[in-house]
Design an enzyme around this catalytic site. Structure first.
Site, mmCIF file in Angstrom:
data_model
loop_
_atom_site.group_PDB
_atom_site.id
_atom_site.type_symbol
_atom_site.label_atom_id
_atom_site.label_comp_id
_atom_site.label_asym_id
_atom_site.label_seq_id
_atom_site.Cartn_x
_atom_site.Cartn_y
_atom_site.Cartn_z
ATOM 1 C CG HIS A 47 -1.954 0.973 1.327
ATOM 2 N ND1 HIS A 47 -1.722 2.288 1.656
ATOM 3 C CD2 HIS A 47 -3.299 0.862 1.144
ATOM 4 C CE1 HIS A 47 -2.874 2.944 1.663
ATOM 5 N NE2 HIS A 47 -3.848 2.107 1.353
ATOM 6 C CG ASP B 53 0.162 -2.596 6.138
ATOM 7 O OD1 ASP B 53 -0.775 -2.574 6.967
ATOM 8 O OD2 ASP B 53 0.041 -2.202 4.960
ATOM 9 C CD GLN C 91 -6.865 -4.714 3.889
ATOM 10 O OE1 GLN C 91 -7.801 -5.510 3.964
ATOM 11 N NE2 GLN C 91 -7.063 -3.435 3.615
ATOM 12 C CE LYS D 27 -7.421 -0.485 5.700
ATOM 13 N NZ LYS D 27 -8.314 -0.233 4.572
ATOM 14 C CB CYS E 58 -3.694 3.186 -1.672
ATOM 15 S SG CYS E 58 -4.901 4.474 -1.304
#
Length: 326
Positions: free
Chosen positions: A13, A94, A97, A120, A260
């Site tokens: 991202h 990261d 997700q 999220k 993104c």
């Protein structure tokens, strides 16, 4: 510092690309990345291992791709960094997700930092969190000064509070933090294992259904591969933005754009894609409805282009032809 190496991947991202480019420009560090597979966009462990060496000081990778749904092999990534990189090299994960969709055990993963975002995971916008090893956080200098991040203040110097307070200068986002806490409690009560197992079933169902839609190319792992509950795809007959608009009129929400992730899309040979994303509140009936509306929309656009079916007739001819309403 100058000459140190930062390693990421091409599939990241933008929020996990641009900051490290800025750090490299400011410090003289060398910015490197693992190319995405041009077919699936997946993580290339061999290419990653070739980039990791004694000058590697920082590695930042995604846990799960927000475009492809790929679940990266974090255990293997950590093992390579710990054995091949400079002593004390740090790993950032990261997890935006992954944290909302599966159990994430920071102790078991063995990384130094994990970042995730509140919106999220059923929480408010404008808040997220950074987890870091306590020893690492306390070895770092504050990046912002102000109230609440201090230990003692004198006119000739100041000392700082232990982490995490040293990184939280000023009045915090109180309402957002309370909301995020409530969201975490909500997900925990449902059970992250339950959420993960259910979403895996939905993900496989969505991937199989999309595979059968004529004129659709699904990006990412093939059918039968574990993936997150999302599918990005491109269609021969219509641009993703137009597709998103038409599906929205029919009550189906997808996302269209580069998500993104411009470098990843370029590596795959596309500028944009459409993405269908599922969460634990979705059902197989939602997937079936999405597929029906998608197929009807594609038939409409195909008819505009003059394409014919096997019988030589326009595929959407007839009084019952699907015509989206504006």
């Amino acid at each position: 510092q100058e000459g140190d190496e930062i390693v990421i991947t091409e599939a990241e991202h933008h929020s996990n690309i641009v900051p490290w480019q800025m750090v490299a420009e400011r410090t003289g560090a060398v910015f490197k990345y693992v190319p995405a597979c041009s077919i699936t966009g997946g993580f290339d462990l061999d290419a990653f291992k070739e980039l990791i060496g004694p000058k590697t000081k920082f590695v930042s990778v995604q846990h799960v791709s927000n475009v492809l749904g790929t679940i990266n092999p974090i255990d293997a990534i950590v093992e390579i960094v710990r054995s091949e990189a400079a002593p004390g090299a740090k790993i950032m994960l990261d997890a935006c997700q992954s944290v909302p969709h599966m159990n994430v055990d920071v102790q078991a993963l063995g990384v130094d930092f994990i970042a995730a975002s509140g919106h999220k995971m059923c929480g408010p916008t404008a808040i997220g969190f950074l987890w870091g090893k306590e020893s690492v956080l306390n070895s770092m200098a504050p990046y912002k000064g102000g109230g609440e991040m201090i230990d003692e203040v004198y006119m000739d110097h100041s000392t700082y509070a232990p982490a995490p307070a040293r990184f939280e200068a000023g009045t915090p986002a109180i309402a957002q933090a309370i909301g995020l806490g409530a969201a975490i409690d909500y997900l925990t009560k449902i059970g992250m294992d339950r959420i993960h197992d259910y979403e895996m079933e939905l993900a496989n169902y969505l991937r199989r259904r999309l595979e059968d839609v004529k004129g659709v190319t699904v990006l990412g792992p093939p059918v039968g591969t574990d993936r997150a509950a999302l599918c990005a795809f491109v269609c021969e007959a219509v641009h993703p933005s137009d597709l998103g608009t038409f599906l929205d009129v029919e009550g189906v929400a997808i996302r269209a754009g580069h998500h993104c992730c411009q470098p990843l899309h370029r590596a795959l040979g596309y500028s944009h894609s459409a993405r269908a994303s599922l969460y634990f509140y979705n059902t197989k009936e939602d997937v079936d409805n999405f597929i029906k509306v998608l197929e009807d929309t594609l038939k409409f656009f195909t008819s505009l282009s003059g394409d014919r079916d096997e019988d030589g007739e326009a595929e959407s001819s007839g009084d019952d032809a699907f015509v989206p309403l504006f």
